[in-house]
Scaffold this motif. Structure first.
Motif, PDB file in Angstrom:
ATOM      1  N   ASN A  82       0.833  -1.190   0.000  1.00 27.13           N
ATOM      2  CA  ASN A  82       0.000   0.000   0.000  1.00 27.13           C
ATOM      3  C   ASN A  82       0.876   1.252   0.000  1.00 27.13           C
ATOM      4  OD1 ASN A  82      -1.616   2.198   0.908  1.00 27.13           O
ATOM      5  ND2 ASN A  82      -3.090   0.737   1.757  1.00 27.13           N
ATOM      6  N   ILE A  83       0.489   2.256  -0.764  1.00 24.74           N
ATOM      7  CA  ILE A  83       1.261   3.492  -0.912  1.00 24.74           C
ATOM      8  C   ILE A  83       1.414   4.217   0.422  1.00 24.74           C
ATOM      9  CG2 ILE A  83      -0.687   4.963  -1.547  1.00 24.74           C
ATOM     10  CD1 ILE A  83       2.762   5.136  -3.156  1.00 24.74           C
ATOM     11  N   ALA A  84       0.439   4.116   1.306  1.00 27.25           N
ATOM     12  CA  ALA A  84       0.540   4.765   2.623  1.00 27.25           C
ATOM     13  C   ALA A  84       1.681   4.167   3.439  1.00 27.25           C
ATOM     14  CB  ALA A  84      -0.780   4.633   3.370  1.00 27.25           C
ATOM     15  N   ARG A  85       1.872   2.869   3.337  1.00 29.12           N
ATOM     16  CA  ARG A  85       2.987   2.221   4.047  1.00 29.12           C
ATOM     17  C   ARG A  85       4.324   2.630   3.447  1.00 29.12           C
ATOM     18  NH1 ARG A  85       2.724  -3.709   4.229  1.00 29.12           N
ATOM     19  NH2 ARG A  85       4.360  -3.461   5.782  1.00 29.12           N
ATOM     20  N   VAL A 113       6.186  -0.135  15.790  1.00 28.34           N
ATOM     21  CA  VAL A 113       6.716   0.616  14.649  1.00 28.34           C
ATOM     22  C   VAL A 113       7.832  -0.177  13.985  1.00 28.34           C
ATOM     23  CG1 VAL A 113       7.998   2.684  13.991  1.00 28.34           C
ATOM     24  CG2 VAL A 113       6.025   2.873  15.494  1.00 28.34           C
ATOM     25  N   THR A 114       8.736  -0.734  14.790  1.00 23.24           N
ATOM     26  CA  THR A 114       9.822  -1.551  14.237  1.00 23.24           C
ATOM     27  C   THR A 114       9.256  -2.756  13.490  1.00 23.24           C
ATOM     28  OG1 THR A 114      11.231  -0.875  16.077  1.00 23.24           O
ATOM     29  CG2 THR A 114      11.933  -2.792  14.816  1.00 23.24           C
ATOM     30  N   SER A 115       8.255  -3.376  14.061  1.00 23.35           N
ATOM     31  CA  SER A 115       7.615  -4.514  13.387  1.00 23.35           C
ATOM     32  C   SER A 115       6.960  -4.078  12.089  1.00 23.35           C
ATOM     33  CB  SER A 115       6.557  -5.146  14.303  1.00 23.35           C
ATOM     34  OG  SER A 115       7.146  -5.651  15.471  1.00 23.35           O
ATOM     35  N   GLY A 116       6.391  -2.866  12.076  1.00 21.09           N
ATOM     36  CA  GLY A 116       5.790  -2.346  10.851  1.00 21.09           C
ATOM     37  C   GLY A 116       6.811  -2.170   9.741  1.00 21.09           C
ATOM     38  N   VAL A 117       8.018  -1.707  10.096  1.00 22.87           N
ATOM     39  CA  VAL A 117       9.075  -1.560   9.093  1.00 22.87           C
ATOM     40  C   VAL A 117       9.530  -2.934   8.607  1.00 22.87           C
ATOM     41  CG1 VAL A 117      11.451  -0.783   8.718  1.00 22.87           C
ATOM     42  CG2 VAL A 117       9.848   0.668   9.949  1.00 22.87           C
ATOM     43  N   ILE A 118       9.688  -3.888   9.515  1.00 19.16           N
ATOM     44  CA  ILE A 118      10.073  -5.254   9.127  1.00 19.16           C
ATOM     45  C   ILE A 118       9.018  -5.850   8.210  1.00 19.16           C
ATOM     46  CG2 ILE A 118      10.414  -7.611   9.991  1.00 19.16           C
ATOM     47  CD1 ILE A 118      11.689  -6.278  12.509  1.00 19.16           C
ATOM     48  N   MET A 119       7.751  -5.647   8.559  1.00 16.85           N
ATOM     49  CA  MET A 119       6.662  -6.186   7.743  1.00 16.85           C
ATOM     50  C   MET A 119       6.627  -5.544   6.363  1.00 16.85           C
ATOM     51  SD  MET A 119       3.706  -6.458  10.669  1.00 16.85           S
ATOM     52  CE  MET A 119       2.403  -6.360   9.478  1.00 16.85           C
ATOM     53  N   PHE A 120       7.049  -4.281   6.262  1.00 20.62           N
ATOM     54  CA  PHE A 120       7.068  -3.607   4.965  1.00 20.62           C
ATOM     55  C   PHE A 120       7.926  -4.382   3.979  1.00 20.62           C
ATOM     56  CE2 PHE A 120       8.972  -0.654   1.938  1.00 20.62           C
ATOM     57  CZ  PHE A 120       7.843  -0.057   1.402  1.00 20.62           C
ATOM     58  N   ASP A 155      -6.339  -3.454   6.356  1.00 23.53           N
ATOM     59  CA  ASP A 155      -5.328  -2.403   6.237  1.00 23.53           C
ATOM     60  C   ASP A 155      -4.138  -2.761   7.109  1.00 23.53           C
ATOM     61  OD1 ASP A 155      -4.114  -0.081   5.404  1.00 23.53           O
ATOM     62  OD2 ASP A 155      -5.510   1.283   6.395  1.00 23.53           O
ATOM     63  N   ILE A 156      -2.962  -2.274   6.712  1.00 20.54           N
ATOM     64  CA  ILE A 156      -1.742  -2.481   7.489  1.00 20.54           C
ATOM     65  C   ILE A 156      -1.227  -1.091   7.855  1.00 20.54           C
ATOM     66  CG2 ILE A 156       0.571  -3.467   7.545  1.00 20.54           C
ATOM     67  CD1 ILE A 156      -0.359  -5.419   5.337  1.00 20.54           C
ATOM     68  N   LYS A 157      -1.282  -0.777   9.125  1.00 16.46           N
ATOM     69  CA  LYS A 157      -0.888   0.545   9.626  1.00 16.46           C
ATOM     70  C   LYS A 157       0.501   0.464  10.258  1.00 16.46           C
ATOM     71  CE  LYS A 157      -4.938   2.580   8.994  1.00 16.46           C
ATOM     72  NZ  LYS A 157      -5.153   3.720   8.175  1.00 16.46           N
ATOM     73  N   ALA A 158       0.973   1.601  10.769  1.00 15.57           N
ATOM     74  CA  ALA A 158       2.291   1.659  11.408  1.00 15.57           C
ATOM     75  C   ALA A 158       2.324   0.852  12.703  1.00 15.57           C
ATOM     76  CB  ALA A 158       2.670   3.103  11.698  1.00 15.57           C
ATOM     77  N   PHE A 159       1.202   0.796  13.432  1.00 14.16           N
ATOM     78  CA  PHE A 159       1.180   0.130  14.721  1.00 14.16           C
ATOM     79  C   PHE A 159       0.420  -1.187  14.731  1.00 14.16           C
ATOM     80  CE2 PHE A 159       1.460   4.706  15.617  1.00 14.16           C
ATOM     81  CZ  PHE A 159       2.659   4.731  16.305  1.00 14.16           C
ATOM     82  N   GLN A 160      -0.550  -1.349  13.826  1.00 20.08           N
ATOM     83  CA  GLN A 160      -1.388  -2.545  13.878  1.00 20.08           C
ATOM     84  C   GLN A 160      -1.961  -2.891  12.504  1.00 20.08           C
ATOM     85  OE1 GLN A 160      -2.623   0.346  15.519  1.00 20.08           O
ATOM     86  NE2 GLN A 160      -4.255   0.871  14.106  1.00 20.08           N
ATOM     87  N   ASN A 170       3.652  -6.160  16.377  1.00 19.17           N
ATOM     88  CA  ASN A 170       4.659  -7.000  17.016  1.00 19.17           C
ATOM     89  C   ASN A 170       4.122  -8.402  17.295  1.00 19.17           C
ATOM     90  OD1 ASN A 170       2.969  -6.221  19.103  1.00 19.17           O
ATOM     91  ND2 ASN A 170       4.623  -5.811  20.545  1.00 19.17           N
ATOM     92  N   LEU A 171       2.820  -8.541  17.546  1.00 20.96           N
ATOM     93  CA  LEU A 171       2.261  -9.868  17.795  1.00 20.96           C
ATOM     94  C   LEU A 171       2.127 -10.687  16.516  1.00 20.96           C
ATOM     95  CD1 LEU A 171      -0.505  -9.250  20.493  1.00 20.96           C
ATOM     96  CD2 LEU A 171       1.817 -10.128  20.782  1.00 20.96           C
ATOM     97  N   ILE A 172       1.851 -10.021  15.399  1.00 26.76           N
ATOM     98  CA  ILE A 172       1.691 -10.761  14.141  1.00 26.76           C
ATOM     99  C   ILE A 172       3.006 -11.409  13.726  1.00 26.76           C
ATOM    100  CG2 ILE A 172       2.146  -8.940  12.452  1.00 26.76           C
ATOM    101  CD1 ILE A 172      -0.803 -11.270  12.155  1.00 26.76           C
ATOM    102  N   LEU A 173       4.135 -10.812  14.151  1.00 25.04           N
ATOM    103  CA  LEU A 173       5.434 -11.404  13.840  1.00 25.04           C
ATOM    104  C   LEU A 173       5.812 -12.510  14.822  1.00 25.04           C
ATOM    105  CD1 LEU A 173       7.529  -8.264  12.838  1.00 25.04           C
ATOM    106  CD2 LEU A 173       6.416  -9.929  11.349  1.00 25.04           C
TER     107      LEU A 173
END
Length: 179
Positions: A43-46, A102-109, A135-140, A156-159
């Motif tokens: 997603n472009i927002a990510r 936030v760190t997990s969001g970057v890893i997930m990106f 949707d995939i946001k910065a925190f959840q 962080n839990l999804i990882l």
């Protein structure tokens, strides 16, 4: 003004070159991030969120380099940066889960194999979830169950949990679920 330019000619030139090189490197990194995001259908927002992190990093590097060029003592710069990061670290320790998400969001990106619209199953013994990624946001993640319930699940839990793909692209183009 001419006296200033003549006196600080070398510092001004080095500052200009450093900023141009940082700008070029930042542009290349942003281009790489955009291509990686588009290739992975992210997603472009990510993509824009990761770009903001890159901007913050380059601003800190630019401040450090400019301070060095203009004669700041390395020990003073290190003291200032370490003091700022210590205060930030103490503040973030109190809210470590936000930093973790936030760190997990970057890893997930860069490495999350599931996309918006995929139906996934989270294998949690206490709270198993089967839902579509809305949707995939910065925190959840925003997950929508078959009953229409919206679940926000921390990044962080999804990882940390096993996740399996139930159905690829479970949402049609008009937003209606294929379920």
């Amino acid at each position: 003004m001419l006296n200033f330019l003549k006196t600080y000619q070398q510092e001004l030139l080095i500052t200009f070159i450093a900023l141009v090189l940082l700008f070029i490197f930042q542009s290349l990194l942003k281009s790489f991030t955009t291509k990686a995001g588009n290739k992975a259908s992210i997603n472009i927002a990510r993509i824009h969120l990761v770009m903001r992190y890159i901007n913050a990093l380059f601003i800190m590097v630019a401040v450090f380099i400019i301070a060095m060029v203009w004669g700041a003592n390395v020990n003073q710069i290190v003291l200032i940066f370490s003091s700022v990061f210590t205060v930030i670290g103490i503040g973030l320790f109190a809210i470590w889960s936000i930093l973790s998400n936030v760190t997990s969001g970057v890893i997930m990106f860069f490495s999350f194999p599931y996309k918006i619209g995929d139906k996934i199953k989270i294998h949690d013994k206490d709270f198993p979830i089967e839902a579509i990624i809305e949707d995939i946001k910065a925190f959840q993640l925003h997950l929508r169950t078959t009953e229409g319930e919206l679940i926000t699940y921390p990044n962080n839990l999804i990882l940390q949990k096993p996740v399996s793909l139930v159905e690829k692209d479970a949402v049609m183009d008009d937003g209606v679920s294929n379920l």
